[in-house]
Design a protein around this motif. Structure first.
Motif, PDB file in Angstrom:
ATOM      1  N   GLY A  37       0.800  -1.220   0.000  1.00  0.00           N
ATOM      2  CA  GLY A  37       0.000   0.000   0.000  1.00  0.00           C
ATOM      3  C   GLY A  37       0.827   1.263   0.000  1.00  0.00           C
ATOM      4  O   GLY A  37       0.292   2.361  -0.037  1.00  0.00           O
ATOM      5  N   LYS A  38       2.148   1.112   0.085  1.00  0.00           N
ATOM      6  CA  LYS A  38       3.086   2.232   0.112  1.00  0.00           C
ATOM      7  C   LYS A  38       2.787   3.210   1.252  1.00  0.00           C
ATOM      8  O   LYS A  38       2.692   4.418   1.056  1.00  0.00           O
ATOM      9  N   PHE A  39       2.629   2.653   2.464  1.00  0.00           N
ATOM     10  CA  PHE A  39       2.441   3.502   3.632  1.00  0.00           C
ATOM     11  C   PHE A  39       3.031   2.815   4.862  1.00  0.00           C
ATOM     12  O   PHE A  39       3.292   1.615   4.861  1.00  0.00           O
ATOM     13  N   THR A  40       3.267   3.624   5.895  1.00  0.00           N
ATOM     14  CA  THR A  40       3.772   3.143   7.182  1.00  0.00           C
ATOM     15  C   THR A  40       2.871   3.698   8.275  1.00  0.00           C
ATOM     16  O   THR A  40       2.469   4.863   8.225  1.00  0.00           O
ATOM     17  N   LEU A  41       2.578   2.856   9.274  1.00  0.00           N
ATOM     18  CA  LEU A  41       1.823   3.291  10.443  1.00  0.00           C
ATOM     19  C   LEU A  41       2.728   3.227  11.660  1.00  0.00           C
ATOM     20  O   LEU A  41       3.447   2.243  11.859  1.00  0.00           O
ATOM     21  N   ALA A  42       2.714   4.279  12.450  1.00  0.00           N
ATOM     22  CA  ALA A  42       3.445   4.305  13.716  1.00  0.00           C
ATOM     23  C   ALA A  42       2.469   4.783  14.784  1.00  0.00           C
ATOM     24  O   ALA A  42       1.710   5.730  14.563  1.00  0.00           O
TER      25      ALA A  42
END
Length: 145
Positions: A37-42
């Motif tokens: 999805g070309k994203f990062t969650l922090a």
């Protein structure tokens, strides 16, 4: 039911994690890349997500800036001494946009800071600074400890 987290989109994830952890004193609770999805969650917060709400920082790999719009307000944090907290935030390179003091039309003591993406964070005094401070108009606040 309880609030689990609030999500905000950020333009530079490392810069945002640094602000929330090093300037505001939160902890990085977890971080995961989603290459498909070309994203990062922090997720950052003041304690374990099982018992404390968190802030979800969403970083979309192809977006480095967002328009904040006019519908979003702020995140509120309860702090025992907002005067000391604001001094420490400034010393750590944070931006205080409203110095500590009583709110308009009330006695609750508040301050505002701004994160690197321009999101507002309200600091609410949870302990009166003096015996004259009233608590009748105090809003519920999240504890910082």
């Amino acid at each position: 039911m309880r609030i689990l987290h609030t999500m905000i989109r950020v333009g530079d994830l490392d810069r945002s994690i640094s602000f929330y952890c090093e300037v505001l004193g939160m902890q990085l609770l977890r971080r995961k890349d989603y290459p498909g999805g070309k994203f990062t969650l922090a997720f950052v917060g003041f304690g374990d997500e099982a018992t404390h709400p968190a802030i979800e920082l969403t970083y979309n790999w192809d977006t480095d800036k967002y328009d904040l719009g006019n519908g979003y307000g702020h995140i509120a944090l309860g702090i025992e001494d907002i005067y000391k907290a604001c001094a420490e935030i400034k010393a750590r390179g944070g931006k205080v946009t409203r110095e500590p003091g009583p709110m308009k039309h009330g006695t609750t003591e508040i301050a505002f800071v701004e994160d690197p993406d321009g999101y507002k964070i309200e600091l609410i005094q949870t302990k009166p600074q003096n015996s004259e401070s009233a608590t009748s108009d105090r809003e519920p606040a999240i504890s910082s400890t």
